[in-house]
Design an enzyme around this catalytic site. Structure first.
Site, mmCIF file in Angstrom:
data_model
loop_
_atom_site.group_PDB
_atom_site.id
_atom_site.type_symbol
_atom_site.label_atom_id
_atom_site.label_comp_id
_atom_site.label_asym_id
_atom_site.label_seq_id
_atom_site.Cartn_x
_atom_site.Cartn_y
_atom_site.Cartn_z
ATOM 1 N N CYS A 1 0.834 -1.204 0.000
ATOM 2 C CA CYS A 1 0.000 0.000 0.000
ATOM 3 C C CYS A 1 0.868 1.253 0.000
ATOM 4 O O CYS A 1 0.632 2.196 -0.762
ATOM 5 C CB CYS A 1 -0.928 -0.018 1.213
ATOM 6 S SG CYS A 1 -2.206 1.261 1.171
ATOM 7 N N CYS A 2 1.912 1.260 0.830
ATOM 8 C CA CYS A 2 2.815 2.410 0.868
ATOM 9 C C CYS A 2 3.573 2.568 -0.444
ATOM 10 O O CYS A 2 3.809 3.693 -0.901
ATOM 11 C CB CYS A 2 3.802 2.256 2.020
ATOM 12 S SG CYS A 2 3.103 2.545 3.659
ATOM 13 N N CYS B 1 -1.494 8.031 7.113
ATOM 14 C CA CYS B 1 -2.803 7.690 6.554
ATOM 15 C C CYS B 1 -3.726 7.165 7.655
ATOM 16 O O CYS B 1 -3.278 6.520 8.611
ATOM 17 C CB CYS B 1 -2.648 6.644 5.456
ATOM 18 S SG CYS B 1 -1.815 7.267 3.971
ATOM 19 N N CYS C 1 -3.736 3.427 9.099
ATOM 20 C CA CYS C 1 -2.517 2.912 9.727
ATOM 21 C C CYS C 1 -1.982 3.811 10.836
ATOM 22 O O CYS C 1 -0.803 3.729 11.193
ATOM 23 C CB CYS C 1 -1.437 2.706 8.663
ATOM 24 S SG CYS C 1 -1.892 1.549 7.359
ATOM 25 N N CYS D 1 7.375 4.247 5.846
ATOM 26 C CA CYS D 1 6.528 4.001 4.679
ATOM 27 C C CYS D 1 7.330 3.574 3.465
ATOM 28 O O CYS D 1 6.790 2.969 2.537
ATOM 29 C CB CYS D 1 5.700 5.237 4.343
ATOM 30 S SG CYS D 1 6.689 6.680 3.859
#
Length: 257
Positions: A133-134, A214, A217, A241
């Site tokens: 995702c990062c 975000c 998280c 990240c």
């Protein structure tokens, strides 16, 4: 991207062979910060050897200090904000407030919509694979945005946790130079700067968020925890990240053509 400080062409990475001596980095350190008692950050940020510069900001709880500090030295520097699509509403509102207050030259950076649609159609990738995702939402978009930049400026500080305890004020990040103007600042230094310049605080800070990323998280920090303990708290092996991995640890995306 342009920087009004210098129009001179520059290639800071040209003298940096992997495993070799980084002559540019060594010269900048010698000229502007020979030791902790003699740090000329304004001189460093103005130095034409940095080439084209950009400031990267998350508009987190301490970002106002970096933004104010740097833009008093480089007023028209481009401020890159990675809009991941998963920020808290409070962060976006804070961003807009600081842009107006400080007159920032904001550039919004966004992930590839096709990649997000393919890899995160239900917006739950952060739960399944936070590293991926990062990569999709932060690392790859920033790499693209920095393609035309020689030096980028970050807000990392030594006091933020064990992984940043030896952070230098200037370092190499692949072929880029990276400047961390607040590397040696303490939390008390930041508080004093907020007060001295009447800078607004992030709206989530009063609710226990000392570091804001975000929304999926990030949680508030508990008493006794370090400033970044609320980031990826359910993933103890993840502390960054991926945009700050350094010259030998960056993720590299293969490109076609």
């Amino acid at each position: 991207m342009s920087d009004p400080v210098s129009d001179a062409p520059s290639d800071p990475g040209s003298s940096w062979p992997p495993g070799g001596t980084d002559r540019v980095l060594e010269a900048l350190q010698a000229d502007h910060m020979p030791d902790l008692g003699h740090v000329d950050m304004a001189g460093l940020l103005h130095d034409p050897r940095l080439g084209t510069r950009a400031l990267v900001s998350s508009f987190g709880t301490e970002s106002a200090v970096l933004l104010h500090y740097v833009t008093r030295i480089l007023p028209r520097i481009e401020v890159l904000f990675i809009d991941t699509g998963r920020h808290f509403d409070e962060t976006l509102a804070y961003r807009d407030r600081l842009v107006r207050l400080l007159g920032l030259n904001l550039v919004e950076v966004r992930p590839d919509p096709a990649a997000i649609a393919a890899e995160d159609p239900d917006h739950r990738l952060a739960e399944r694979d936070p590293n991926m995702c990062c990569l999709l939402r932060k690392t790859f978009p920033l790499a693209d945005a920095l393609a035309g930049v020689d030096t980028w400026i970050s807000g990392r500080k030594r006091y933020q946790g064990a992984t940043r305890a030896a952070l230098p004020a200037i370092e190499r990040d692949g072929t880029h130079l990276k400047v961390n103007p607040l590397a040696f600042w303490s939390h008390a230094d930041l508080d004093a700067y907020f007060a001295a310049h009447d800078l607004p605080r992030h709206p989530l800070e009063g609710r226990g968020f000392r570091s804001v990323g975000c929304a999926p998280c990030t949680r508030p920090v508990r008493p006794g925890e370090d400033a970044r303990a609320g980031r990826w708290a359910d993933n103890p092996d993840k502390t960054e990240c991926g945009i700050h991995l350094g010259p030998d640890g960056r993720f590299v995306r293969r490109r076609s053509g």
